[in-house]
Design an enzyme around this catalytic site. Sequence first.
Site, PDB file in Angstrom:
ATOM      1  N   TRP A 124      45.012  35.578  47.633  1.00 24.35           N
ATOM      2  CA  TRP A 124      44.248  36.659  47.318  1.00 24.35           C
ATOM      3  C   TRP A 124      42.721  36.608  47.639  1.00 24.35           C
ATOM      4  CZ3 TRP A 124      44.160  41.475  44.318  1.00 24.35           C
ATOM      5  CH2 TRP A 124      43.131  41.854  43.891  1.00 24.35           C
ATOM      6  N   ASP A 127      35.812  40.731  46.679  1.00 22.74           N
ATOM      7  CA  ASP A 127      34.707  41.038  47.165  1.00 22.74           C
ATOM      8  C   ASP A 127      33.894  40.173  48.479  1.00 22.74           C
ATOM      9  OD1 ASP A 127      34.979  42.036  44.974  1.00 22.74           O
ATOM     10  OD2 ASP A 127      33.374  41.542  44.131  1.00 22.74           O
ATOM     11  N   GLN A 143      35.175  36.256  47.790  1.00 20.41           N
ATOM     12  CA  GLN A 143      35.934  36.041  46.584  1.00 20.41           C
ATOM     13  C   GLN A 143      37.485  35.632  46.908  1.00 20.41           C
ATOM     14  OE1 GLN A 143      34.372  36.781  42.740  1.00 20.41           O
ATOM     15  NE2 GLN A 143      33.208  35.745  44.488  1.00 20.41           N
ATOM     16  N   TRP A 186      31.611  34.183  40.902  1.00 16.36           N
ATOM     17  CA  TRP A 186      31.751  35.344  41.270  1.00 16.36           C
ATOM     18  C   TRP A 186      30.827  35.854  42.231  1.00 16.36           C
ATOM     19  CZ3 TRP A 186      33.256  37.874  36.157  1.00 16.36           C
ATOM     20  CH2 TRP A 186      34.538  37.484  35.720  1.00 16.36           C
ATOM     21  N   ARG A 250      26.561  41.353  35.861  1.00 14.51           N
ATOM     22  CA  ARG A 250      26.975  40.377  37.142  1.00 14.51           C
ATOM     23  C   ARG A 250      26.472  41.168  38.654  1.00 14.51           C
ATOM     24  NH1 ARG A 250      31.485  42.792  34.539  1.00 14.51           N
ATOM     25  NH2 ARG A 250      32.653  44.315  35.760  1.00 14.51           N
ATOM     26  N   ASP A 251      26.654  40.198  39.583  1.00 15.04           N
ATOM     27  CA  ASP A 251      26.435  40.668  40.968  1.00 15.04           C
ATOM     28  C   ASP A 251      25.084  40.848  41.311  1.00 15.04           C
ATOM     29  OD1 ASP A 251      29.389  40.377  40.777  1.00 15.04           O
ATOM     30  OD2 ASP A 251      29.503  42.516  40.208  1.00 15.04           O
ATOM     31  N   ASP A 338      33.252  50.459  38.478  1.00 16.86           N
ATOM     32  CA  ASP A 338      34.297  49.434  37.824  1.00 16.86           C
ATOM     33  C   ASP A 338      35.381  50.538  37.349  1.00 16.86           C
ATOM     34  OD1 ASP A 338      35.687  47.404  37.279  1.00 16.86           O
ATOM     35  OD2 ASP A 338      34.621  46.950  35.304  1.00 16.86           O
TER      36      ASP A 338
HETATM   37  N1  DQQ Z   1      34.585  41.263  41.384  1.00 17.94           N
HETATM   38  C1  DQQ Z   1      33.924  39.847  41.143  1.00 17.94           C
HETATM   39  C2  DQQ Z   1      32.943  40.602  40.382  1.00 17.94           C
HETATM   40  C3  DQQ Z   1      32.752  41.656  40.641  1.00 17.94           C
HETATM   41  C4  DQQ Z   1      33.993  42.036  40.885  1.00 17.94           C
HETATM   42  C5  DQQ Z   1      35.059  38.982  40.483  1.00 17.94           C
HETATM   43  C6  DQQ Z   1      33.937  43.595  41.827  1.00 17.94           C
HETATM   44  O1  DQQ Z   1      31.552  39.512  40.283  1.00 17.94           O
HETATM   45  O2  DQQ Z   1      32.047  42.323  39.619  1.00 17.94           O
HETATM   46  O3  DQQ Z   1      35.977  38.365  41.420  1.00 17.94           O
HETATM   47  O4  DQQ Z   1      35.312  43.550  42.441  1.00 17.94           O
END
Ligand code: DQQ
Length: 655
Positions: A124, A127, A143, A186, A250-251, A338
């Site tokens: 898998w 991002d 990711q 992440w 996050r992010d 999201d």
């Molecule tokens: N994917 C990550 C997060 C993000 C999300 C986790 C977006 O940090 O918000 O795998 O696809």
Amino acid sequence: MAITESLLPVTSEQDPLSDSRSDPIPETRRRRPIKIHLAVFSGFLLIALYVALIVTHDGSVSKNGANEDGTVVESRARLAGVSEKRNERIWRFSDDQKTVAFAWNNTMLSWQRTAFHFQPEKNWMNDPNGPLFYKGWYHFFYQYNPNAAVWGDIVWGHAVSKDLIHWLYLPFAMVPDQWYDANGVWTGSATFLDDGSIVMLYTGSTDKFVQVQNLAYPEDPKDPLLLKWTKFSGNPVLVPPPGIGTKDFRDPTTAWKTSAGKWRITIGSKINRTGISLVYDTTDFKTYEKHDTLLHQVPNTGMWECVDFYPVSKTKANGLDTSVNGPDVKHIVKASMDDTRIDHYAIGTYYDSNATWVPDNPKIDVGISTGLRYDYGKYYASKTFYDQHKRRRILWGWIGESDSEAADVQKGWSSVQGIPRTVVLDTKTGKNLVQWPVKEIESLRLSSKKFHMKVEPGTVVPVDVGPAAQLDIEAEFKIKKDDLEVILGDDSVEDDKEFSCQTSGLSTVRGALGPFGFSVLADQSLSEQTPVYFYVTKGKDSKLRAFLCTDTSRSTKANDVVKPVYGSFVPVLKGEKLTMRILVDHSIVEAFGQGGRTCITSRVYPTKAIYGATKLFLFNNAIDATVTVSFKVWQMNSAFIHPYSAEDLGVSSRT
Ligand code: DQQ
């Protein structure tokens, strides 16, 4: 220039984006067709509404089902506070629930693997993370789940390339080995400091599933491959502030300079249903000062993931470093929704003094369904970076699968990355971005053929290009002048202003001026095909409007695949021809209308139109208009992405 002198008359001369980009559901069908279609599409609409009601907020999938005793099983993604694959429920409910999932065999599944898009060897991926150019190499982090073809156990995969196309897999850059990232390393972003050194900020999901921000930097700045990363001993550097959910933080973005000489970042979150972008200033990336104000917020958009913030030039074609500001610059805010899994952006003005950003047009603000999207197909969690080597801004986007999780497990991998795109403000309209595959992709072009074909209304024409699974197609379309004049002057050709790729029917629905385009990944009998097409409508004001659509409804015989019609309005300015580029690479089709004003990425999984049986066709389903198409088709080479070796890297030994 008179309207009929251009290949396609002006669709909206004054204000190409004055109307909604996402296409409202038509109140009435105004094209000549057709009661039957109405009934069929109302049915689809009802099913879609039903699906929308039953799909959970985070769209999480099979593992989120109920046990036999009725207790709910939580998936790791849901526990962690992020979404994962949501297709399963959609296809199950779109088909007869008793239907058994399609019996994929290895021959079919092997064909789906792409030849020139970035994807790991197995398992898998999601991002893009921290893309950058350093000492002659483009670096791409992503990711990645090393253990399965479904989301979980997330580490940072790492690859390098000299040209953004030919990638070498490197060892993982970071893995969950600390309490503050025990449940996943992440998404994050890179920043170049003034001395040329790199800092990486990323989100960690802690041992207690709290989302925190962490700092990492290259262990050896002299290493062009940036093989080893050191996590800062004082991590985490940021924890969710009061009022923010522990799973809603996050992010972090790339940092940019303030006029006071500090660094500034933004981080996506939500308060109730309002999507927000928090702002922090720092001088050392270890301690931060939070602004009481937000960079931006939009009610009813839910959690903002992977926020991106960057300047674009109002006058020049080159990209800009993230810290550039001034009167010649607009700023883009992008957030990945999201709730809908859509990347929305908006163009606006950034105010350095109070760390806020205001959209040019509040009606097409970030995350609004009528607002702008990088891509009207499947495209998520995107991230840009400034390529200081070639003075351009490059956009990466994660392209998930549209098939079932079971099929992913069977094939052993899930997700690809879109071909990196340059992204600039459309200086002609001033109201949208323009995205285009990086020039380097052209190094994969092999033999080519040029065509000039007239396609009569209601016809399908085979295009003899040989194998058709790896193609780059560039085309110009011209509607016959006489036909246009007749239609423009004919009041009985009814207004079609409410056209929508998604809701006005498939590519088989016939209108006065469309649809026309290419059917890619088709078998000889057209039992499987993916039409990529223009649909031109005549508005109440007699102005023409163009739409770019991709219809995946007949792309496969398989039943465990989500098969929407994607697309949107595409601005066509006075004197412009209708142009389209399509990259076909096995299970991914990327379409670019009008030089990249509107883009559509689709995942398609033919069962018959594979290997030597994959064909290309031109079609014209317009009722009244003959279309002339001038186009060139290149066979595309593989990028032969593979694990690095000393030989590849031009070094004696490095393991
Ligand atoms: N994917 C990550 C997060 C993000 C999300 C986790 C977006 O940090 O918000 O795998 O696809």
